[in-house]
Design a protein around this motif. Structure first.
Motif, PDB file in Angstrom:
ATOM      1  N   UNK A  14      24.915 -29.561 -27.769  1.00 34.03           N
ATOM      2  CA  UNK A  14      24.980 -30.056 -29.025  1.00 34.03           C
ATOM      3  C   UNK A  14      23.678 -29.529 -29.839  1.00 34.03           C
ATOM      4  N   UNK A  15      22.448 -29.702 -29.178  1.00 28.74           N
ATOM      5  CA  UNK A  15      21.152 -29.160 -29.586  1.00 28.74           C
ATOM      6  C   UNK A  15      21.232 -27.805 -29.814  1.00 28.74           C
ATOM      7  N   UNK A  16      21.686 -27.031 -28.760  1.00 23.92           N
ATOM      8  CA  UNK A  16      21.744 -25.802 -28.890  1.00 23.92           C
ATOM      9  C   UNK A  16      22.412 -25.275 -30.145  1.00 23.92           C
ATOM     10  N   UNK A  17      23.733 -25.714 -30.315  1.00 23.99           N
ATOM     11  CA  UNK A  17      24.534 -25.492 -31.527  1.00 23.99           C
ATOM     12  C   UNK A  17      23.717 -26.091 -32.794  1.00 23.99           C
ATOM     13  N   UNK A  18      23.152 -26.947 -32.826  1.00 23.50           N
ATOM     14  CA  UNK A  18      22.181 -27.420 -33.822  1.00 23.50           C
ATOM     15  C   UNK A  18      21.127 -26.595 -34.329  1.00 23.50           C
ATOM     16  N   UNK A  19      20.448 -25.900 -33.385  1.00 23.60           N
ATOM     17  CA  UNK A  19      19.450 -24.790 -33.790  1.00 23.60           C
ATOM     18  C   UNK A  19      19.933 -23.537 -34.146  1.00 23.60           C
ATOM     19  N   UNK A  20      20.763 -23.114 -33.388  1.00 25.31           N
ATOM     20  CA  UNK A  20      21.588 -21.935 -33.408  1.00 25.31           C
ATOM     21  C   UNK A  20      22.194 -21.719 -35.160  1.00 25.31           C
ATOM     22  N   UNK A  21      22.844 -22.833 -35.398  1.00 25.17           N
ATOM     23  CA  UNK A  21      23.351 -23.047 -36.635  1.00 25.17           C
ATOM     24  C   UNK A  21      22.298 -22.674 -37.989  1.00 25.17           C
ATOM     25  N   UNK A  22      21.215 -23.096 -37.575  1.00 26.13           N
ATOM     26  CA  UNK A  22      19.959 -22.896 -38.576  1.00 26.13           C
ATOM     27  C   UNK A  22      19.275 -21.602 -38.205  1.00 26.13           C
ATOM     28  N   UNK A  23      19.890 -20.403 -37.686  1.00 32.07           N
ATOM     29  CA  UNK A  23      19.585 -19.304 -37.873  1.00 32.07           C
ATOM     30  C   UNK A  23      18.274 -19.171 -36.801  1.00 32.07           C
ATOM     31  N   UNK A  24      18.003 -20.059 -35.666  1.00 28.47           N
ATOM     32  CA  UNK A  24      16.574 -20.173 -35.039  1.00 28.47           C
ATOM     33  C   UNK A  24      16.961 -19.659 -33.542  1.00 28.47           C
ATOM     34  N   UNK A  25      16.210 -18.797 -32.922  1.00 25.34           N
ATOM     35  CA  UNK A  25      16.050 -18.433 -31.810  1.00 25.34           C
ATOM     36  C   UNK A  25      15.741 -19.572 -30.909  1.00 25.34           C
ATOM     37  N   UNK A  26      16.608 -19.780 -29.795  1.00 22.17           N
ATOM     38  CA  UNK A  26      16.321 -20.913 -28.695  1.00 22.17           C
ATOM     39  C   UNK A  26      15.897 -20.352 -27.627  1.00 22.17           C
ATOM     40  N   UNK A  27      14.693 -20.724 -27.166  1.00 16.98           N
ATOM     41  CA  UNK A  27      14.151 -20.151 -25.882  1.00 16.98           C
ATOM     42  C   UNK A  27      14.413 -21.335 -24.802  1.00 16.98           C
ATOM     43  N   UNK A  28      15.101 -20.968 -23.743  1.00 18.08           N
ATOM     44  CA  UNK A  28      15.513 -21.948 -22.690  1.00 18.08           C
ATOM     45  C   UNK A  28      14.315 -21.989 -21.672  1.00 18.08           C
ATOM     46  N   UNK A  29      13.847 -23.200 -21.358  1.00 19.26           N
ATOM     47  CA  UNK A  29      13.116 -23.207 -20.058  1.00 19.26           C
ATOM     48  C   UNK A  29      13.796 -23.471 -18.723  1.00 19.26           C
ATOM     49  N   UNK A  30      13.212 -23.481 -17.850  1.00 18.12           N
ATOM     50  CA  UNK A  30      14.097 -23.645 -16.399  1.00 18.12           C
ATOM     51  C   UNK A  30      14.766 -24.893 -16.501  1.00 18.12           C
ATOM     52  N   UNK A  31      15.611 -25.045 -15.792  1.00 22.58           N
ATOM     53  CA  UNK A  31      16.531 -26.335 -15.544  1.00 22.58           C
ATOM     54  C   UNK A  31      15.964 -27.289 -14.526  1.00 22.58           C
ATOM     55  N   UNK A  32      15.642 -28.492 -14.851  1.00 23.10           N
ATOM     56  CA  UNK A  32      14.937 -29.365 -13.977  1.00 23.10           C
ATOM     57  C   UNK A  32      15.884 -30.683 -13.749  1.00 23.10           C
ATOM     58  N   UNK A  33      15.530 -31.405 -12.822  1.00 26.08           N
ATOM     59  CA  UNK A  33      16.275 -32.630 -12.736  1.00 26.08           C
ATOM     60  C   UNK A  33      15.421 -33.918 -12.990  1.00 26.08           C
TER      61      UNK A  33
END
Length: 231
Positions: free
Chosen positions: A149-168
């Motif tokens: 949902x956050x990914x969609x929230x940012x991309x809908x605002x024409x923002x590039x999203x950088x993803x860090x490594x996945x952690x637990x």
């Protein structure tokens, strides 16, 4: 509004006290563990040399998680910062490099998300112009879909999203057992707290401290294979 320091970016540590964490998470005798986790995250943010604000339950305002989280973000933006990096206290592998990487990409006008293995997130970096308090508070916080949902929230605002490594992160006793497998990523204080939490688990199936502490601390700096996989 003037910036309170030379930085445009501030860190929000949104984390409850150990008493509140234990009351809401299925972890046996987790008070010492969450104290150690909070100490770890605060020591980590100090090392970044960025300004930071710790919002425990005493400073959080709102009836739901979404309201409390949104209000905390708003409070920091109102102090004059243009960018915020939000983190919690339940991701032991979070380190200075993750936070500084987030700051770097914020400086490149990107949003930043650090995904958790359970579908949530352990870090979010956002700009003031990307923040809408109404839509933000209505996201499905604390669910396995919130990262998407956050990914969609940012991309809908024409923002590039950088993803860090996945952690637990740590929500259950099983998470404690999983996290402890990677000793080289943990401080000695965290490692001992995790081991003590394991000892207090159900049915007494864990190795006694006098046997496991020397083994764990002895391989603490070993960058090789994980340990304790047979527990």
């Amino acid at each position: 509004m003037h910036y309170p320091s030379k930085h445009k970016t501030a860190i929000l540590v949104f984390a409850r006290s150990s008493q509140e964490e234990v009351a809401h998470k299925s972890i046996y005798n987790g008070g010492q563990l969450f104290d150690a986790l909070t100490n770890h995250v605060l020591e980590t943010v100090v090392k970044t040399q960025l300004p930071y604000f710790h919002f425990s339950e005493e400073k959080q305002i709102g009836n739901t998680f979404g309201e409390r989280f949104t209000n905390a973000i708003m409070a920091i933006f109102e102090k004059g910062y243009e960018q915020i990096i939000t983190i919690g206290n339940d991701t032991p592998q979070l380190n200075v490099a993750h936070i500084l990487e987030a700051e770097k990409h914020l400086g490149l006008k990107k949003s930043v998300l650090g995904p958790s293995t359970d579908g949530g997130f352990y870090l979010m970096g956002l700009h003031k112009y990307q923040f809408d308090s109404t839509s933000f508070s209505e996201l499905a916080w604390q669910t396995s879909s919130v990262f998407e949902q956050l990914l969609k929230h940012f991309t809908e605002r024409n923002t590039t999203v950088f993803e860090l490594q996945k952690l637990s992160d740590i929500d259950t006793q099983a998470d404690v057992k999983s996290i402890i497998s990677y000793t080289h990523q943990l401080s000695e204080e965290l490692l001992i707290a995790l081991l003590q939490t394991l000892e207090s688990g159900e049915n007494g199936h864990f190795i006694p401290s006098q046997k496991i502490y020397p083994l764990a601390l002895g391989v603490h700096h070993n960058k090789g294979s994980p340990m304790l996989h047979s527990l």
